[in-house]
Enzyme design. Structure first.
Site, PDB file in Angstrom:
ATOM      1  N   MET A 232      23.785  63.224 -38.033  1.00  0.00           N
ATOM      2  CA  MET A 232      21.939  62.688 -38.833  1.00  0.00           C
ATOM      3  C   MET A 232      21.544  61.378 -37.885  1.00  0.00           C
ATOM      4  O   MET A 232      22.757  60.597 -37.129  1.00  0.00           O
ATOM      5  CB  MET A 232      22.106  62.304 -40.150  1.00  0.00           C
ATOM      6  CG  MET A 232      21.988  62.997 -40.910  1.00  0.00           C
ATOM      7  SD  MET A 232      22.139  63.028 -42.347  1.00  0.00           S
ATOM      8  CE  MET A 232      22.957  63.991 -43.123  1.00  0.00           C
ATOM      9  N   SER A 233      20.387  61.756 -36.979  1.00  0.00           N
ATOM     10  CA  SER A 233      19.195  60.625 -36.325  1.00  0.00           C
ATOM     11  C   SER A 233      18.626  60.176 -36.888  1.00  0.00           C
ATOM     12  O   SER A 233      17.785  61.386 -36.842  1.00  0.00           O
ATOM     13  CB  SER A 233      19.854  61.065 -35.079  1.00  0.00           C
ATOM     14  OG  SER A 233      19.467  60.454 -34.230  1.00  0.00           O
ATOM     15  N   SER A 234      17.720  59.566 -37.019  1.00  0.00           N
ATOM     16  CA  SER A 234      16.392  59.202 -37.000  1.00  0.00           C
ATOM     17  C   SER A 234      15.390  59.774 -35.832  1.00  0.00           C
ATOM     18  O   SER A 234      14.126  60.539 -36.172  1.00  0.00           O
ATOM     19  CB  SER A 234      15.892  57.222 -37.233  1.00  0.00           C
ATOM     20  OG  SER A 234      16.371  57.043 -37.942  1.00  0.00           O
TER      21      SER A 234
ATOM     22  N   GLY B 209      23.130  59.008 -43.236  1.00  0.00           N
ATOM     23  CA  GLY B 209      24.594  57.729 -41.885  1.00  0.00           C
ATOM     24  C   GLY B 209      24.395  56.920 -42.807  1.00  0.00           C
ATOM     25  O   GLY B 209      24.945  56.072 -42.949  1.00  0.00           O
ATOM     26  N   HIS B 210      23.055  56.174 -42.757  1.00  0.00           N
ATOM     27  CA  HIS B 210      22.849  55.060 -42.842  1.00  0.00           C
ATOM     28  C   HIS B 210      23.888  54.665 -44.015  1.00  0.00           C
ATOM     29  O   HIS B 210      24.310  52.938 -44.993  1.00  0.00           O
ATOM     30  CB  HIS B 210      21.422  54.422 -42.834  1.00  0.00           C
ATOM     31  CG  HIS B 210      21.064  54.790 -41.443  1.00  0.00           C
ATOM     32  ND1 HIS B 210      19.881  55.182 -40.873  1.00  0.00           N
ATOM     33  CD2 HIS B 210      20.485  53.947 -40.010  1.00  0.00           C
ATOM     34  CE1 HIS B 210      19.339  55.071 -39.936  1.00  0.00           C
ATOM     35  NE2 HIS B 210      20.052  54.797 -39.718  1.00  0.00           N
TER      36      HIS B 210
ATOM     37  N   VAL C  64      27.660  61.315 -40.253  1.00  0.00           N
ATOM     38  CA  VAL C  64      27.574  61.725 -41.234  1.00  0.00           C
ATOM     39  C   VAL C  64      26.792  62.891 -40.292  1.00  0.00           C
ATOM     40  O   VAL C  64      25.794  62.645 -39.607  1.00  0.00           O
ATOM     41  CB  VAL C  64      26.718  61.145 -42.048  1.00  0.00           C
ATOM     42  CG1 VAL C  64      26.546  62.112 -42.955  1.00  0.00           C
ATOM     43  CG2 VAL C  64      27.377  60.099 -43.109  1.00  0.00           C
TER      44      VAL C  64
ATOM     45  N   MET D  23      17.655  50.720 -37.703  1.00  0.00           N
ATOM     46  CA  MET D  23      16.483  50.346 -37.116  1.00  0.00           C
ATOM     47  C   MET D  23      15.770  51.174 -38.355  1.00  0.00           C
ATOM     48  O   MET D  23      14.381  51.689 -37.665  1.00  0.00           O
ATOM     49  CB  MET D  23      15.983  51.030 -35.362  1.00  0.00           C
ATOM     50  CG  MET D  23      17.626  50.179 -34.446  1.00  0.00           C
ATOM     51  SD  MET D  23      16.262  50.496 -32.303  1.00  0.00           S
ATOM     52  CE  MET D  23      16.398  52.282 -32.763  1.00  0.00           C
TER      53      MET D  23
ATOM     54  N   LEU E 289      15.498  55.442 -42.824  1.00  0.00           N
ATOM     55  CA  LEU E 289      17.047  55.267 -42.830  1.00  0.00           C
ATOM     56  C   LEU E 289      17.710  57.015 -43.304  1.00  0.00           C
ATOM     57  O   LEU E 289      16.403  58.050 -43.937  1.00  0.00           O
ATOM     58  CB  LEU E 289      17.518  54.632 -44.062  1.00  0.00           C
ATOM     59  CG  LEU E 289      16.680  52.850 -43.985  1.00  0.00           C
ATOM     60  CD1 LEU E 289      17.967  52.343 -45.301  1.00  0.00           C
ATOM     61  CD2 LEU E 289      17.847  52.787 -42.697  1.00  0.00           C
ATOM     62  N   HIS E 290      18.380  57.095 -43.381  1.00  0.00           N
ATOM     63  CA  HIS E 290      18.508  58.408 -43.727  1.00  0.00           C
ATOM     64  C   HIS E 290      20.756  58.503 -44.421  1.00  0.00           C
ATOM     65  O   HIS E 290      20.667  57.249 -44.436  1.00  0.00           O
ATOM     66  CB  HIS E 290      18.851  59.541 -42.123  1.00  0.00           C
ATOM     67  CG  HIS E 290      19.810  59.382 -40.566  1.00  0.00           C
ATOM     68  ND1 HIS E 290      21.138  58.552 -41.532  1.00  0.00           N
ATOM     69  CD2 HIS E 290      18.828  58.924 -39.716  1.00  0.00           C
ATOM     70  CE1 HIS E 290      21.748  58.422 -40.419  1.00  0.00           C
ATOM     71  NE2 HIS E 290      20.170  58.377 -39.165  1.00  0.00           N
TER      72      HIS E 290
HETATM   73  P1  AMP Z   1      20.081  53.030 -36.658  1.00  0.00           P
HETATM   74  O1  AMP Z   1      19.023  52.443 -37.083  1.00  0.00           O
HETATM   75  O2  AMP Z   1      19.766  54.127 -35.186  1.00  0.00           O
HETATM   76  O3  AMP Z   1      19.930  51.836 -35.379  1.00  0.00           O
HETATM   77  O4  AMP Z   1      21.355  52.738 -36.607  1.00  0.00           O
HETATM   78  C1  AMP Z   1      22.088  51.872 -37.661  1.00  0.00           C
HETATM   79  C2  AMP Z   1      23.237  51.911 -37.771  1.00  0.00           C
HETATM   80  O5  AMP Z   1      23.984  53.585 -38.588  1.00  0.00           O
HETATM   81  C3  AMP Z   1      24.202  52.356 -36.755  1.00  0.00           C
HETATM   82  O6  AMP Z   1      25.912  51.231 -36.370  1.00  0.00           O
HETATM   83  C4  AMP Z   1      24.181  54.058 -36.600  1.00  0.00           C
HETATM   84  O7  AMP Z   1      25.386  54.071 -35.639  1.00  0.00           O
HETATM   85  C5  AMP Z   1      24.304  53.649 -37.851  1.00  0.00           C
HETATM   86  N1  AMP Z   1      24.367  55.644 -37.855  1.00  0.00           N
HETATM   87  C6  AMP Z   1      23.368  56.480 -37.313  1.00  0.00           C
HETATM   88  N2  AMP Z   1      23.539  57.278 -37.341  1.00  0.00           N
HETATM   89  C7  AMP Z   1      24.230  57.916 -38.494  1.00  0.00           C
HETATM   90  C8  AMP Z   1      24.738  59.114 -38.785  1.00  0.00           C
HETATM   91  N3  AMP Z   1      24.763  59.380 -38.448  1.00  0.00           N
HETATM   92  N4  AMP Z   1      26.659  58.738 -39.793  1.00  0.00           N
HETATM   93  C9  AMP Z   1      26.921  57.096 -39.140  1.00  0.00           C
HETATM   94  N5  AMP Z   1      26.598  56.595 -39.032  1.00  0.00           N
HETATM   95  C10 AMP Z   1      25.649  55.955 -38.321  1.00  0.00           C
END
Ligand code: AMP
Length: 285
Positions: free
Chosen positions: A184-186, A36-37, A176, A30, A33-34
């Site tokens: 990590m989270s957006s 984790g992505h 991550v 979504m 990006l960080h």
């Molecule tokens: P999102 O943009 O939050 O929907 O995440 C997109 C993808 O990145 C999903 O498969 C999430 O599980 C993965 N993701 C998000 N945060 C992390 C993180 N901290 N470590 C690893 N994968 C992540």
């Protein structure tokens, strides 16, 4: 890197010599990006000749009253980050492109989507299953990469992919974390410095539960109850759920065994944060 915004442009690119007959990975995101992505993007490299990343803030996976409108976005920065990683294509469709006039289908999640985030966010996993199905059908990847940070989502998608015979291999990669352990989270961007410090209680609680397991405790009830007390005594934090589940079925377990997940969700300030760790006797995953 190609920036593609429509299904027809993607189909044309996929048929071109650059992409035709090349193994293709998809990393659905979504955006905002960080690392984790980016860890998912880097993991694609070993086994795929081409890498596509999708950026789409999917309205159907947000429950009414959630943060759809204020979900953080920075397309210019995201594109630059993916370009630096050597991604071949970024797919950034509009809502109308993904859900054109007359769109009316919804994919019902498998039982892994019941409970936990499925209970707190009714409609979330149907939205996830629907958008991932659309992306799989549009992009046609050989492999798709997901993060274990969203462990229930990964379990739901694995089962859906199997049940619906999508010809896609699902790879799930470890979470991550920031240096202090915060996943990590957006959505971490919603936290003030003070809230961020309180938010760490979730990871600390999960870790403490794993420590108790390593010391010999096997009762899920005992560990979850200890965790609940720990989180409920943290100021400015509201517990959504804590549980210990089988990593494939996402059903609660009574007796903890190696590989079970300790999962949790909390509300801190404007953010709802989720995290999980794996019960292992040795490694630190
Ligand atoms: P999102 O943009 O939050 O929907 O995440 C997109 C993808 O990145 C999903 O498969 C999430 O599980 C993965 N993701 C998000 N945060 C992390 C993180 N901290 N470590 C690893 N994968 C992540």
């Amino acid at each position: 890197m190609r920036v593609i915004r429509t299904v027809s442009d993607w189909k044309a690119l996929k048929a071109s010599p650059e992409f035709a007959n090349k193994s293709l990975a998809l990393v659905p995101t979504m955006g905002f990006l960080h690392q984790g992505h980016l860890s998912l993007v880097r993991a694609t490299r070993a086994r795929n000749e081409r890498v596509a990343v999708s950026i789409f803030v999917n309205p159907t996976q947000f429950v009414p009253g959630e943060d759809l409108e204020r979900y953080p976005r920075d397309e210019v920065r995201d594109i630059a980050m993916l370009d630096d990683e050597g991604v071949d294509c970024v797919f950034i469709p509009t809502v109308e492109e993904m859900y054109p006039d007359g769109f009316g289908t919804c994919v019902t999640p498998p039982p892994q989507g019941e409970g936990w985030c499925g209970a707190s966010r009714p409609g979330h996993f149907p939205g996830v299953c629907t958008v991932v199905s659309i992306l799989f059908n549009i992009i046609g990847p050989d492999t798709a990469y997901f993060g274990r940070k969203d462990a229930q989502q990964a379990a739901v998608i694995k089962q859906m992919t199997k049940d619906l015979h999508f010809p896609v291999r699902i790879v799930v990669r470890p979470t991550v974390r920031e240096n202090d352990g915060l996943a990590m989270s957006s959505r971490n961007t919603y936290l003030s410095p003070e809230e961020r410090a309180h938010a760490l209680i979730l990871y600390k609680t999960l870790n403490l539960g794993r420590k108790r397991y390593r010391e010999g405790e096997r009762s899920a009830d005992v560990i979850v109850e200890e965790g609940r007390i720990q989180i409920e005594t943290e100021p400015n934090v509201r517990l959504d759920y804590l549980g210990i589940v089988d990593q494939n079925t996402f059903k609660s377990v009574n007796t903890i065994v190696e590989g079970n997940y300790y999962i949790g969700a909390i509300f801190v300030g404007k953010a709802r944060l989720i995290d999980n760790i794996v019960f292992t006797l040795t490694s630190n995953s």
